[in-house]
Design an enzyme around this catalytic site. Structure first.
Site, PDB file in Angstrom:
ATOM      1  N   ASP A 126     -11.431  -1.060  -4.610  1.00  0.00           N
ATOM      2  CA  ASP A 126     -10.215  -0.646  -3.909  1.00  0.00           C
ATOM      3  C   ASP A 126     -10.666  -0.022  -2.587  1.00  0.00           C
ATOM      4  OD1 ASP A 126      -7.505   0.091  -3.405  1.00  0.00           O
ATOM      5  OD2 ASP A 126      -7.884   2.104  -4.174  1.00  0.00           O
ATOM      6  N   SER A 127      -9.691   0.236  -1.712  1.00  0.00           N
ATOM      7  CA  SER A 127     -10.019   0.952  -0.482  1.00  0.00           C
ATOM      8  C   SER A 127     -10.427   2.395  -0.797  1.00  0.00           C
ATOM      9  CB  SER A 127      -8.792   0.976   0.432  1.00  0.00           C
ATOM     10  OG  SER A 127      -7.746   1.667  -0.216  1.00  0.00           O
ATOM     11  N   TYR A 161      -6.537   0.942   3.991  1.00  0.00           N
ATOM     12  CA  TYR A 161      -6.523  -0.443   4.461  1.00  0.00           C
ATOM     13  C   TYR A 161      -5.127  -0.799   5.014  1.00  0.00           C
ATOM     14  CZ  TYR A 161     -10.938  -2.002   2.113  1.00  0.00           C
ATOM     15  OH  TYR A 161     -12.237  -2.205   1.714  1.00  0.00           O
ATOM     16  N   CYS A 182      -6.505  -3.544  -5.449  1.00  0.00           N
ATOM     17  CA  CYS A 182      -5.865  -3.035  -4.236  1.00  0.00           C
ATOM     18  C   CYS A 182      -4.842  -4.081  -3.805  1.00  0.00           C
ATOM     19  CB  CYS A 182      -6.933  -2.858  -3.157  1.00  0.00           C
ATOM     20  SG  CYS A 182      -6.294  -2.377  -1.545  1.00  0.00           S
ATOM     21  N   ASN A 183      -3.576  -3.686  -3.760  1.00  0.00           N
ATOM     22  CA  ASN A 183      -2.537  -4.647  -3.372  1.00  0.00           C
ATOM     23  C   ASN A 183      -2.732  -5.109  -1.939  1.00  0.00           C
ATOM     24  OD1 ASN A 183      -1.357  -2.774  -5.516  1.00  0.00           O
ATOM     25  ND2 ASN A 183       0.115  -4.450  -5.496  1.00  0.00           N
ATOM     26  N   THR A 184      -3.150  -4.176  -1.082  1.00  0.00           N
ATOM     27  CA  THR A 184      -3.293  -4.500   0.339  1.00  0.00           C
ATOM     28  C   THR A 184      -4.429  -5.504   0.558  1.00  0.00           C
ATOM     29  OG1 THR A 184      -2.618  -2.218   0.727  1.00  0.00           O
ATOM     30  CG2 THR A 184      -3.438  -3.443   2.628  1.00  0.00           C
ATOM     31  N   GLU A 216      -6.032  10.340  -1.811  1.00  0.00           N
ATOM     32  CA  GLU A 216      -7.449  10.369  -1.389  1.00  0.00           C
ATOM     33  C   GLU A 216      -7.938  11.788  -1.105  1.00  0.00           C
ATOM     34  OE1 GLU A 216      -9.967   7.959  -0.994  1.00  0.00           O
ATOM     35  OE2 GLU A 216      -8.520   6.749  -2.076  1.00  0.00           O
ATOM     36  N   CYS A 256       1.148  -0.280  -4.989  1.00  0.00           N
ATOM     37  CA  CYS A 256      -0.125   0.204  -4.439  1.00  0.00           C
ATOM     38  C   CYS A 256      -0.825   0.941  -5.569  1.00  0.00           C
ATOM     39  CB  CYS A 256       0.135   1.144  -3.267  1.00  0.00           C
ATOM     40  SG  CYS A 256      -1.329   2.041  -2.711  1.00  0.00           S
ATOM     41  N   THR A 257      -2.110   0.654  -5.758  1.00  0.00           N
ATOM     42  CA  THR A 257      -2.798   1.210  -6.933  1.00  0.00           C
ATOM     43  C   THR A 257      -3.042   2.721  -6.838  1.00  0.00           C
ATOM     44  OG1 THR A 257      -4.903   0.512  -5.959  1.00  0.00           O
ATOM     45  CG2 THR A 257      -3.881  -0.971  -7.563  1.00  0.00           C
ATOM     46  N   HIS A 258      -2.835   3.299  -5.663  1.00  0.00           N
ATOM     47  CA  HIS A 258      -2.936   4.764  -5.564  1.00  0.00           C
ATOM     48  C   HIS A 258      -1.720   5.454  -6.196  1.00  0.00           C
ATOM     49  CE1 HIS A 258      -6.095   4.046  -2.587  1.00  0.00           C
ATOM     50  NE2 HIS A 258      -6.340   5.346  -2.575  1.00  0.00           N
TER      51      HIS A 258
HETATM   52  N1  DGL Z   1      -4.811   1.092  -3.314  1.00  0.00           N
HETATM   53  C1  DGL Z   1      -4.500   0.339  -2.127  1.00  0.00           C
HETATM   54  C2  DGL Z   1      -3.362  -0.643  -2.438  1.00  0.00           C
HETATM   55  O1  DGL Z   1      -3.118  -0.931  -3.597  1.00  0.00           O
HETATM   56  C3  DGL Z   1      -4.325   1.311  -1.025  1.00  0.00           C
HETATM   57  C4  DGL Z   1      -3.976   0.777   0.276  1.00  0.00           C
HETATM   58  C5  DGL Z   1      -4.593   1.402   1.476  1.00  0.00           C
HETATM   59  O2  DGL Z   1      -5.803   1.608   1.501  1.00  0.00           O
HETATM   60  O3  DGL Z   1      -3.832   1.599   2.417  1.00  0.00           O
HETATM   61  O4  DGL Z   1      -2.714  -1.195  -1.578  1.00  0.00           O
END
Ligand code: DGL
Length: 262
Positions: free
Chosen positions: A12-13, A44, A75-77, A153, A185-187
């Protein structure tokens, strides 16, 4: 080492992908797993597609150098921007995140649902196609989860600002009478308890992680890649601040894992 006994890579990011890692290790306890948090480059979300492809490729090459047999893009992004590129350019299987619009639309009684995600995810082809396909009979409301990745984060989940900020983000969605909120978003699953406080009780919050792990199991089975050895390990790598990763890991597992900074 036999291919099937090699580790699963997941990235993930930042720390968000741990919400997927948690489901992965719960459902596949015999597998070795290597987690990579690219938090030096987080978020991201606002980055260009080209930039995300470059960053994701770097992470993928690291995971391949660690002998991963399959990679979960938690990470969805990164899925939205890079999964096609990754599948075309690397020979191992990739599992991506999918916005859970389908179950939300199918189960909605108010015929109004919402997705909370990053800008990058909403701009991706995958989201546009999924919503076109599955949200024909409902009103689909979208909301960029402004600041939410940074909150997670930076370990600010319990900060008093977070709940107030979430309340203001979901207010326009509540006004649209939504009964399902998809976490795109996984966060965001790390904000679940706070979200429940600011949403009416009838709003169902959907975390797509279990569905993604179901798909991971299916692909491992199809490729005859399920681990059959007795030895198994977990490793964690971070390109940036590893302490938040260690902290979240401690919270979700009650164990002290070492995160290697690279
Ligand atoms: N966990 C990432 C997602 O699912 C975070 C996105 C990001 O880094 O902006 O999109």
């Amino acid at each position: 080492m036999e291919k099937k006994n090699q580790p699963i890579g997941i990235f993930d990011s930042g720390v968000g992908g741990l919400s997927v890692w948690k489901e992965l290790v719960k459902s596949l306890p015999n597998e070795s797993v290597i987690y990579y948090a690219d938090n030096a480059n987080c978020p991201y979300g606002p980055k260009s597609k080209e930039n995300i492809i470059e960053l994701a490729s770097r992470v993928v090459e690291f995971l391949i150098s660690k002998d991963c047999k399959i990679i979960v893009v938690a990470c969805n992004t990164a899925t939205a921007a890079a999964i096609e590129f990754l599948r075309t350019n690397y020979s191992l299987p990739f599992i991506g995140m999918e916005p859970a619009v389908k179950p939300a639309a199918q189960n909605s009684k108010t015929k109004s649902i919402a997705v909370l995600a990053t800008e990058g995810t909403f701009n991706g082809k995958l989201y546009i196609e999924t919503s076109r396909k599955y949200a024909k009979d409902v009103v689909l409301n979208i909301k960029v989860g402004d600041k939410l990745v940074d909150i997670v984060e930076n370990g600010l989940i319990d900060d008093p600002f977070t709940e107030k900020h979430l309340a203001s983000l979901v207010k326009p969605l509540i006004e649209k009478n939504i009964d399902h909120l998809v976490l795109g978003c996984t966060h965001y699953p790390f904000l679940l308890e706070k979200l429940k406080k600011v949403l009416p009780d009838n709003v169902m919050i959907i975390d797509p992680a279990p569905a993604v792990i179901k798909q991971t199991i299916k692909i491992l089975e199809q490729n005859n890649l399920l681990n059959n050895s007795k030895s198994q390990f977990y490793e964690f790598y971070s390109s940036g601040n590893f302490e938040v990763l260690q902290g979240i890991l401690k919270n979700i597992t009650n164990k002290d894992y070492i995160v290697k900074k690279i």
